[in-house]
Motif scaffolding. Structure first.
Motif, mmCIF file in Angstrom:
data_model
loop_
_atom_site.group_PDB
_atom_site.id
_atom_site.type_symbol
_atom_site.label_atom_id
_atom_site.label_comp_id
_atom_site.label_asym_id
_atom_site.label_seq_id
_atom_site.Cartn_x
_atom_site.Cartn_y
_atom_site.Cartn_z
ATOM 1 N N GLN A 178 121.656 98.827 -6.875
ATOM 2 C CA GLN A 178 121.842 97.404 -6.841
ATOM 3 C C GLN A 178 121.184 96.811 -8.049
ATOM 4 N N THR A 179 121.296 97.509 -9.092
ATOM 5 C CA THR A 179 120.507 96.626 -10.333
ATOM 6 C C THR A 179 121.422 95.809 -11.024
ATOM 7 N N THR A 180 120.917 94.491 -11.045
ATOM 8 C CA THR A 180 121.488 93.382 -11.739
ATOM 9 C C THR A 180 122.344 94.017 -13.144
ATOM 10 N N THR A 181 123.548 93.779 -13.185
ATOM 11 C CA THR A 181 124.564 94.690 -14.439
ATOM 12 C C THR A 181 125.295 93.387 -15.102
ATOM 13 N N VAL A 182 125.351 93.611 -16.482
ATOM 14 C CA VAL A 182 126.241 92.867 -17.156
ATOM 15 C C VAL A 182 127.137 93.723 -17.884
#
Ligand code: ADP
Ligand code: MG
Length: 368
Positions: A184-188
């Protein structure tokens, strides 16, 4: 855990402006994909978030803190590139440990984290090997492990799968999706591949020439493309486009042009009598006509592409080529007369001049 806010971002190289007033809020845990043709500025943006490229104007904040002046290592981000460049003489273990050793993390802690990360990515059997002894997909997993081990607040991926063959790309795409479900790590994630964007993204940021064309969930972008550019970029096979003039008639509208004369109710669209427009129809939204339909496109089939489950029929309607996706079992032969009806609920209309959708909920041209 971190959100990312890009506010009024500009980027110029000398006199050349490559990013123009880019604004985006990425929520904590969100998987955002920057999608667009080569050269539209995706990597430049990602590198500005990472701190690898100076920001000419505007601010980037991560977790509520402006990071413009922070070094890359102080931003809590980890980046995975297309070219994963592992150290060839080091074992996989040492490749993954490299960043942590440099940060002087104690050995036993490194060992513990490598165990956890390699279990997550299925790399345990390979830790003693050298990179050359792994497949391309396994090497890319090592590159991801190297990023993961820093337990970043934000993952940044720049076309990480472009060097892999089609089958492996699919496999790794699934692995990255699973990994995000788990961590669930914020990802771009940057890609020019619409399939990757559609399958991975919570939201897609579709870019063109340094600016945002549309932001939305994959379904929103596919079903309600805000511009002609988005409509043409998303969806395989490509959307069909016909030039029409809109006529108001009693209890409805006519779309006249390119050999057609369609009657529609026009609900949900903002239409004007005499307006020039582009009618868009996805190949899958053309249905084999039963003869009783009102709005029909017909012509002579000239090419049949067999896809397995379905087939793409290309036929000539007047001067233009139209593609229709049908069940493979019902496919025609070249030279056959074919006839398709379209569903009004599935058609798209764009202003001929501006290219902006004539859908009512696109009034005002909001991008987010
Ligand atoms: P993308 O990743 O979407 O393919 P990039 O972000 O790499 O696009 O590039 C965006 C634009 O910026 C391109 O027109 C590219 O030529 C230009 N550009 C990138 N890096 C530089 C640079 N160092 N100097 C000048 N122009 C650059
Ligand atoms: Mg790029």
């Amino acid at each position: 855990m971190s959100n990312i806010v890009c506010a009024n971002i500009d980027k110029s190289y000398g006199a050349i402006n490559v990013i123009n007033n880019f604004n985006l809020d990425v929520s904590d845990r969100e998987f955002i994909v920057f999608l667009g043709p080569s050269g539209c500025g995706k990597s430049t943006l990602l590198r500005m978030i990472a701190g690898l490229e100076e920001i000419s104007g505007g601010t980037v904040s991560i977790g509520g803190k402006e990071v413009n002046d922070l070094e890359p290592r102080d931003r809590g981000v980890a980046m995975v590139f297309q070219n994963y460049a592992l150290y060839p003489h080091m074992t996989i273990y040492d490749n993954i440990a490299f960043g942590l050793k440099r940060m002087k993390v104690p050995k036993d802690q490194i060992d513990e984290r490598i165990k956890a990360v390699s279990a997550t990515l299925g790399l345990e059997p390979y830790l003693a090997r050298k990179p050359a002894e792994l497949s391309g997909g396994q090497q890319q997993r090592v590159a991801i492990a190297r990023a993961m081990i820093k337990t970043p607040k934000v993952f940044l991926f720049d076309e990480p799968l472009s060097n892999l063959d089609a089958k492996l790309r699919h496999h790794m795409r699934v692995e990255i999706a699973r990994l995000h479900q788990k961590l669930q790590t914020t990802t771009v994630y940057v890609t020019h591949d619409q399939l990757e964007a559609m399958t991975l993204a919570d939201r897609i940021v579709l870019m063109r020439a340094g600016a945002i064309e549309q932001v939305g969930t994959p379904a929103e972008i596919y079903e309600k493309p805000r511009t002609l550019f988005v409509a043409g970029f998303i969806g395989t096979p490509n959307m069909n486009f016909l030039n029409v003039v809109i006529h108001q008639v009693e209890d409805g509208w006519l779309l006249v042009g390119d050999g057609i004369n369609f009657r529609i109710e026009g609900h949900g669209f903002r239409l004007q009598h005499g307006q020039k427009a582009t009618l868009g129809i996805r190949p899958a939204d053309l249905l084999v006509s039963n003869g009783a339909d009102v709005n029909v496109l017909s012509g002579t089939a000239n090419l049949i592409e067999f896809h397995g489950n379905d087939a793409l029929i290309t036929f000539t309607h007047g001067d233009i080529e139209i593609g229709a996706l049908v069940k493979a079992s019902s496919r025609a032969k070249p030279g056959d007369q074919v006839s398709f009806s379209l569903l009004e609920s599935r058609l798209h209309l764009f202003d001929a001049q501006s290219g902006v959708s004539l859908r009512e909920d696109d009034a005002g041209g909001a991008t987010q």
